[in-house]
Design a protein around this motif. Sequence first.
Motif, PDB file in Angstrom:
ATOM      1  N   SER A  24       0.806  -1.222   0.000  1.00  0.00           N
ATOM      2  CA  SER A  24       0.000   0.000   0.000  1.00  0.00           C
ATOM      3  C   SER A  24       0.836   1.266   0.000  1.00  0.00           C
ATOM      4  O   SER A  24       0.300   2.351  -0.093  1.00  0.00           O
ATOM      5  N   VAL A  25       2.123   1.144   0.095  1.00  0.00           N
ATOM      6  CA  VAL A  25       2.958   2.334   0.063  1.00  0.00           C
ATOM      7  C   VAL A  25       3.634   2.476  -1.288  1.00  0.00           C
ATOM      8  O   VAL A  25       4.650   3.145  -1.433  1.00  0.00           O
ATOM      9  N   ALA A  26       3.056   1.842  -2.271  1.00  0.00           N
ATOM     10  CA  ALA A  26       3.694   1.793  -3.585  1.00  0.00           C
ATOM     11  C   ALA A  26       4.088   3.184  -4.079  1.00  0.00           C
ATOM     12  O   ALA A  26       5.111   3.347  -4.746  1.00  0.00           O
ATOM     13  N   ASP A  27       3.292   4.182  -3.732  1.00  0.00           N
ATOM     14  CA  ASP A  27       3.524   5.503  -4.296  1.00  0.00           C
ATOM     15  C   ASP A  27       4.406   6.376  -3.425  1.00  0.00           C
ATOM     16  O   ASP A  27       4.656   7.525  -3.745  1.00  0.00           O
ATOM     17  N   PRO A  36       8.557   2.439   7.793  1.00  0.00           N
ATOM     18  CA  PRO A  36       8.566   1.104   7.189  1.00  0.00           C
ATOM     19  C   PRO A  36       7.238   0.862   6.472  1.00  0.00           C
ATOM     20  O   PRO A  36       7.195   0.302   5.394  1.00  0.00           O
ATOM     21  N   ALA A  37       6.137   1.338   7.080  1.00  0.00           N
ATOM     22  CA  ALA A  37       4.844   1.376   6.422  1.00  0.00           C
ATOM     23  C   ALA A  37       4.451   0.038   5.821  1.00  0.00           C
ATOM     24  O   ALA A  37       3.899  -0.032   4.735  1.00  0.00           O
ATOM     25  N   PHE A  38       4.780  -1.015   6.529  1.00  0.00           N
ATOM     26  CA  PHE A  38       4.244  -2.305   6.120  1.00  0.00           C
ATOM     27  C   PHE A  38       3.104  -2.618   7.065  1.00  0.00           C
ATOM     28  O   PHE A  38       3.211  -2.486   8.277  1.00  0.00           O
ATOM     29  N   GLN A  43      -4.490  -6.234   9.528  1.00  0.00           N
ATOM     30  CA  GLN A  43      -4.627  -4.846   9.947  1.00  0.00           C
ATOM     31  C   GLN A  43      -5.423  -4.057   8.914  1.00  0.00           C
ATOM     32  O   GLN A  43      -6.230  -3.188   9.258  1.00  0.00           O
ATOM     33  N   GLN A  44      -5.173  -4.341   7.659  1.00  0.00           N
ATOM     34  CA  GLN A  44      -5.928  -3.655   6.615  1.00  0.00           C
ATOM     35  C   GLN A  44      -7.405  -4.022   6.709  1.00  0.00           C
ATOM     36  O   GLN A  44      -8.287  -3.172   6.571  1.00  0.00           O
ATOM     37  N   ILE A  45      -7.674  -5.291   6.961  1.00  0.00           N
ATOM     38  CA  ILE A  45      -9.071  -5.733   7.129  1.00  0.00           C
ATOM     39  C   ILE A  45      -9.688  -5.022   8.321  1.00  0.00           C
ATOM     40  O   ILE A  45     -10.819  -4.536   8.254  1.00  0.00           O
ATOM     41  N   LYS A  46      -8.904  -4.925   9.390  1.00  0.00           N
ATOM     42  CA  LYS A  46      -9.390  -4.228  10.580  1.00  0.00           C
ATOM     43  C   LYS A  46      -9.809  -2.801  10.230  1.00  0.00           C
ATOM     44  O   LYS A  46     -10.880  -2.333  10.623  1.00  0.00           O
ATOM     45  N   SER A  47      -8.963  -2.121   9.465  1.00  0.00           N
ATOM     46  CA  SER A  47      -9.292  -0.750   9.062  1.00  0.00           C
ATOM     47  C   SER A  47     -10.562  -0.701   8.236  1.00  0.00           C
ATOM     48  O   SER A  47     -11.391   0.200   8.401  1.00  0.00           O
TER      49      SER A  47
END
Lengths: 275, 275
Positions: A24-27, A36-38, A43-47
């Motif tokens: 998700s930090v591709a850009d 680090p933004a991994f 966690q993404q599902i949680k969001s």
Amino acid sequence: MAPAHPSQPDLSPVDHRAPADTLSVADAPAAALATPAFSPLYQQIKSLILRSLQAGEWKPGDMIPSEFELAARFRVSQGTVRKAIDELATDNLLVRRQGKGTFVATHAEQHIQYRFLRLLPDAGMPDAQGPAERRIIECRRLRGPAEVARQLDLRGGDSLVQIRRVLSFSGAPAILEDIWLPGVPFKGLSLETLSSDKGPMYALFEAQFGVRMVRAVEKLKAVAADADAAALLGVEVGHPLLSVERLAFTYNDVPMELRRGLYRTETRHYHNELS
Amino acid sequence: MAPAHPSQPDLSPVDHRAPADTLSVADAPAAALATPAFSPLYQQIKSLILRSLQAGEWKPGDMIPSEFELAARFRVSQGTVRKAIDELATDNLLVRRQGKGTFVATHAEQHIQYRFLRLLPDAGMPDAQGPAERRIIECRRLRGPAEVARQLDLRGGDSLVQIRRVLSFSGAPAILEDIWLPGVPFKGLSLETLSSDKGPMYALFEAQFGVRMVRAVEKLKAVAADADAAALLGVEVGHPLLSVERLAFTYNDVPMELRRGLYRTETRHYHNELS
DNA sequence: CAGTGGTCTAGACCACACT
DNA sequence: GTGTGGTCTAGACCACTGC
């Protein structure tokens, strides 16, 4: 089972097996090494679930879709959804009930009368003090003091609701509370609304204003009763009182209530567990 | 990898796939229907690990065996051990460190100086008040008062250690504490032991007496300073103080310390988070 | 590099609640 | 019985640490 989810865009999160630069930090600029933004899939599902809760897709008390349904919707395995829900449940945002489903937590219809109130009688059973009698002293709208506005993330001139009330147990006054709320989300809140209500105040906030308090921080001090407090609580001026300043938050850590309580603690205490 | 575990009896827990009557309640009378007494595998593993912690097989700060080693020892899958360790970690009994291992939690060498102390300065950074200066007023052995003995699960005549001390920040007295400990586990504790120590008291308890405080409950009240407290804390008699009564427990909910603190809260507050 | 914890999957079966 | 959450497994791969 697991039919198409109507009007649901493809929410499939990033493929965790893809090379790192497709996350998700591709850009993000290549030089951004501080973050680090991994973020793991769960966690993404949680969001995503959190976003649905904020958006009101499921209301307090509702049952949310089953783990398998959510797994199908998000294109992940049931175990991953499970881990996301686990965290939301330990945060008290969701409640699991085996055999029935997973439900959006609510301040209403909970066995405990006041979820955030930690005041217990010194002796006897936890609920021996019975239900509290509530007397609203006042409820008015005003341009709040700067300090209050600051804590609620408002500008100095924004409108506020202020409530003052006294809680009594068995006829003896125990708590004097001043409550400040942002005026905009609580438009229409009045003395009548408050007086006619029976349940916990936070349940009223949910039902009437769609505002759900999720967590809070409190600052406790010992103070001496001033003339006002002494009169309302039936103690001498200078009597020691427990001052409890609470800032309560909705989803996403948005502050929505500032509350200052003065507790009489001659026969009660504030209970806390440490670990 | 996963060699034989020396001097380790076969700890393999019950097979969850076996018929219900071979579970750990196999010998319970058939009429005992009040207790469902079903315990998931990971709970049993959790108990076994807890037992090893109590027995001192791994000391505070030690690394425990890897998840795969434990899985082999207990004859379960790694995921099951993982879930057991997860719970022990959220209970603050173990600490996971990715890439390194899982360690027994300790009160020493933790970044926070006092793990159970919730007193923070009103303004400034959490640690702005700097390290506390400690002055021991007294340390003596006695046959404790009945109420203290009761809370520590002792008989009325059993020996106790009582400690009284004052904590100051930047030279200003802030906390007066009375501490009661059971005499037997703390044999040899003296004023010298305490005075020569530098770290947190709970770290001393771990290192010198093998007693690890795991959790605690606190009762808070607002009280007026009596003559004693006023003199030691440098306030007027009648000044409001925050009274914090703490009962601390070791493993298995055995009470091991009763502590009564009086906090000055003019420029500090007791911080608490609710959810 | 090897060893550790961390994430994810797929499938099986158990316990519970409703109907 | 059906559907829900709860447990357990086996295996794969990722991320971090330290040699």
